[in-house]
Scaffold this active site. Structure first.
Site, PDB file in Angstrom:
ATOM      1  CE  LYS A  13      -2.044  -1.214   3.893  1.00 13.58           C
ATOM      2  NZ  LYS A  13      -1.346  -2.490   4.159  1.00 13.58           N
ATOM      3  NE  ARG A  88      -4.369  -1.625  10.063  1.00 11.23           N
ATOM      4  CZ  ARG A  88      -3.346  -1.098   9.410  1.00 11.23           C
ATOM      5  NH1 ARG A  88      -3.399   0.132   8.970  1.00 11.23           N
ATOM      6  NH2 ARG A  88      -2.290  -1.820   9.196  1.00 11.23           N
ATOM      7  NE  ARG A 122       7.798  -2.904   6.041  1.00 12.39           N
ATOM      8  CZ  ARG A 122       6.502  -2.738   6.218  1.00 12.39           C
ATOM      9  NH1 ARG A 122       5.788  -2.083   5.323  1.00 12.39           N
ATOM     10  NH2 ARG A 122       5.923  -3.241   7.281  1.00 12.39           N
ATOM     11  NE  ARG A 155       6.463  -0.992  10.002  1.00 15.65           N
ATOM     12  CZ  ARG A 155       5.345  -0.869   9.284  1.00 15.65           C
ATOM     13  NH1 ARG A 155       5.375  -0.195   8.133  1.00 15.65           N
ATOM     14  NH2 ARG A 155       4.227  -1.411   9.685  1.00 15.65           N
ATOM     15  NE  ARG A 166       2.022  -5.406  10.748  1.00 11.81           N
ATOM     16  CZ  ARG A 166       3.052  -5.232   9.930  1.00 11.81           C
ATOM     17  NH1 ARG A 166       4.204  -5.852  10.185  1.00 11.81           N
ATOM     18  NH2 ARG A 166       2.965  -4.451   8.890  1.00 11.81           N
TER      19      ARG A 166
END
Ligand code: AP5
Ligand code: MG
Length: 209
Positions: A13, A88, A122, A155, A166
């Site tokens: 996203k 969300r 990431r 992160r 998540r």
């Protein structure tokens, strides 16, 4: 144009938002990035949400809705925006309906295997927030951002326990928004598996631009 980007963690996203804001000349509003900036600044909000976010859970609806409502009242987003990571939950979507109308909701379609590969690799710049990937888009020098020279880090919520949480939270609380928006006739699906240039093409086609 007023858009929502809806999809699982790591669907891309933020990566598409960076390209799309340039194409559409609108602002990206990423609730996750706003919370991370507050955490970095150690503000009262940042301190309140840190343990929740690091564990991969959702910040409470009341706090998140108030934050977005305030952001959407600002001058620079009156003609368009991309909401990345909000709403969300169904209560967030119902609240948004009361203070804002959106043109389309872009649903990122990607299997869990794609999510795990993307989040596992990431790396994020602590200073400008740019998202790198150790396979698909590596910084030229490890740990240094190509764009601003900031430190590139992993992160806390990209560690495996938090990623599993998540995904679970996404399935339980966020995925029901797909039908919520499909029933309103606002949803467009994009295949989020290909590389970014191909996704940009599908995105433009889906919006007819
Ligand atoms: P947030 O920051 O929104 O996290 P997320 O939704 O879990 O999404 P990510 O940012 O992890 O993934 P992304 O889809 O942006 O993917 P990206 O482009 O980086 O939220 C963080 C936390 O804040 C939440 O868990 C929650 O606690 C809290 N929060 C936020 N909003 C909230 C709300 N509304 N309510 C309550 N709590 C809220 O891509 C991932 C990786 O893949 C990158 O490395 C990238 O380089 C790579 N990549 C991307 N696209 C491609 C591609 N096409 N090909 C190859 N590699 C790609
Ligand atoms: Mg993101």
């Amino acid at each position: 144009m007023k858009l929502i980007f809806l999809g699982p963690p790591g669907a891309g996203k933020g990566t598409l938002a960076l390209r799309a804001t340039d194409i559409l000349k609108v602002q990206q509003i990423s609730t996750g990035s706003i919370f991370r900036a507050e955490m970095a600044a150690k503000s009262p909000l940042g301190l309140k949400v840190k343990s929740i976010i690091d564990a991969g859970k959702l910040v409470d609806d009341e706090t998140t809705i108030a934050l977005v409502k305030q952001r959407l009242s600002q001058d620079d987003v009156q003609n368009g925006f991309i909401l990345d990571g909000f709403p969300r939950t169904i209560p967030q979507a119902q609240a948004l309906d009361e203070f804002c109308t959106v043109d389309k909701v872009v649903n990122f379609d990607i299997p869990d295997s794609g999510v795990l590969e993307r989040l596992g690799g990431r790396r994020v710049c602590r200073k400008c927030g740019f998202n790198f990937h150790m396979t698909f888009n590596k910084p030229s020098k490890d740990d240094v951002c190509d764009h601003c020279g900031g430190e590139v880090y992993t992160r806390e919520d990209d560690k495996s326990d938090a990623v599993q949480k998540r995904l679970e939270v996404y399935r339980e609380q966020t995925a029901p928004l797909i039908n919520f928006y499909r029933e309103k006739g606002l949803l467009v699906d994009i295949d989020a598996k290909p590389m970014i240039d191909e996704i940009v093409v599908s995105f433009k086609k889906a919006l007819g631009i």
